[in-house]
Scaffold this motif. Structure first.
Motif, PDB file in Angstrom:
ATOM      1  N   ARG A   1     -32.884  46.143 -41.552  1.00 12.99           N
ATOM      2  CA  ARG A   1     -31.852  45.612 -40.912  1.00 12.99           C
ATOM      3  C   ARG A   1     -30.392  45.043 -41.399  1.00 12.99           C
ATOM      4  O   ARG A   1     -29.560  45.335 -42.332  1.00 12.99           O
ATOM      5  CB  ARG A   1     -31.911  45.021 -39.919  1.00 12.99           C
TER       6      ARG A   1
ATOM      7  N   ARG B   1     -26.603  46.158 -42.198  1.00  6.91           N
ATOM      8  CA  ARG B   1     -25.707  44.961 -42.201  1.00  6.91           C
ATOM      9  C   ARG B   1     -24.824  45.282 -43.488  1.00  6.91           C
ATOM     10  O   ARG B   1     -23.845  44.574 -43.634  1.00  6.91           O
ATOM     11  CB  ARG B   1     -26.536  43.957 -42.421  1.00  6.91           C
TER      12      ARG B   1
ATOM     13  N   ARG C   1     -22.692  48.200 -44.098  1.00 10.97           N
ATOM     14  CA  ARG C   1     -21.576  48.071 -43.141  1.00 10.97           C
ATOM     15  C   ARG C   1     -20.451  47.459 -44.116  1.00 10.97           C
ATOM     16  O   ARG C   1     -19.335  47.264 -43.323  1.00 10.97           O
ATOM     17  CB  ARG C   1     -21.771  47.646 -42.059  1.00 10.97           C
TER      18      ARG C   1
END
Length: 321
Positions: free
Chosen positions: A23, A27, A30
């Protein structure tokens, strides 16, 4: 009981670490500028390297406490020199590559796609999927390597049993409950979350049955795992072993087109492995580097003649103190 609650809890905790790393990787990915993939990702890569290597270290550090709780003090006379050195498993991939290089792979993949004319959105989506896989796999591999090193250094452990969940892929399900010698490399694929449980004279977990695991799956899980045709064949009584080729797409870390699986991590004159391996030479950098390849744990298990030999090699290559 199959597997023991402690083994399941250990596996689940490691999976949470791997998922958290994935995760975090997504993040950060992005935040990459699609118009400047390389220039914007490199600063983010430095941050991600800290996160993933930290998760690797946490995964490796959980091994010794887990084995102690699981097996008790039966190995209390084991020399301190044979204890796992978890720091040696952080900052490097399961294939022995520097973690920074592996985490840079999604950037190069996206860059190549854009250069080849692919839509930027497609290239960024591919990079995102890849960074998630790479981060999770790096953490899981470090944890499994630590588990296996920890077991090899305990004379009471004679083998390990593969621990698999019902939601695992077909290639892993067919291997559920199989028993392997402590020196046998762990078969895994990218993002594999399977674990292992040690076998001793006094601790003999009941092996999982692959068919039982399949029977506990919902119809949707079976279709997702085996495909529509495979799920239908199972419902009609097809043999699970014939339906799934257990080894297709899976490999130990020793099968990547290399005769010896090694890493350069920690092999400088300042690194523990470099000091132990010796044979140092100047390599263009600030420090001298050992010319002797530093073997990965999987390769050591493959090459060792017996447990004593494996322990000596693990110590020489700085995986135990």
């Amino acid at each position: 009981m199959s597997p023991s609650p402690l083994a399941l809890a250990h596996q689940a905790a490691r999976e949470r670490l791997a998922q958290a790393a994935g995760r975090a990787a997504v993040r950060l990915w992005r935040q990459t500028d699609p118009q400047d993939i390389r220039g914007s990702w490199l600063p983010l890569l430095a941050r991600l390297l800290v996160v993933v290597s930290g998760a690797q270290l946490a995964a490796a550090e959980s091994t010794e406490p887990w084995l102690t709780r699981l097996l008790g003090d039966e190995d209390e006379e084991r020399p301190d020199a044979d204890r796992l050195n978890p720091q040696m498993l952080a900052g490097v991939s399961g294939e022995g590559l520097p973690l920074a290089d592996v985490l840079a792979a999604p950037m190069w993949s996206a860059f190549r796609m854009v250069t080849a004319g692919a839509p930027i959105a497609q290239a960024m989506a591919r990079g995102q999927a890849l960074i998630d896989i790479v981060a999770r796999t790096a953490v899981a591999d470090a944890g499994r390597a630590a588990d296996q090193v920890g077991m090899v250094t305990r004379p009471s452990v004679t083998a390990y049993i593969r621990v698999t969940e019902s939601g695992a892929c077909s290639r892993c399900l067919i291997l559920a409950g199989k028993e392997y010698g402590t020196s046998t490399g762990f078969l895994r694929h990218p993002r594999c979350q399977c674990g292992m449980e040690p076998v001793t004279r006094d601790h003999r977990p009941t092996a999982q049955d692959p068919r039982t695991l399949v029977d506990t799956m919902s119809d949707a899980q079976r279709r997702r795992t085996f495909g529509e045709a495979g799920a239908k064949a199972l419902a009609e009584g097809a043999d699970l072993g014939l339906l799934v080729n257990a080894r297709r797409g899976m490999a130990t870390a020793t099968v990547f087109g290399r005769k010896v699986l090694s890493t350069t991590e920690g092999t400088t004159s300042r690194g523990i492995a470099g000091k132990r391996l010796q044979n140092l030479q100047k390599a263009g950098g600030r420090y001298r580097v050992s010319r002797t390849p530093r073997l990965m744990p999987e390769e050591i298990f493959r090459l060792a003649d017996d447990r004593a030999h494996a322990v000596r090699l693990l110590r020489q290559h700085a995986y135990i103190f």
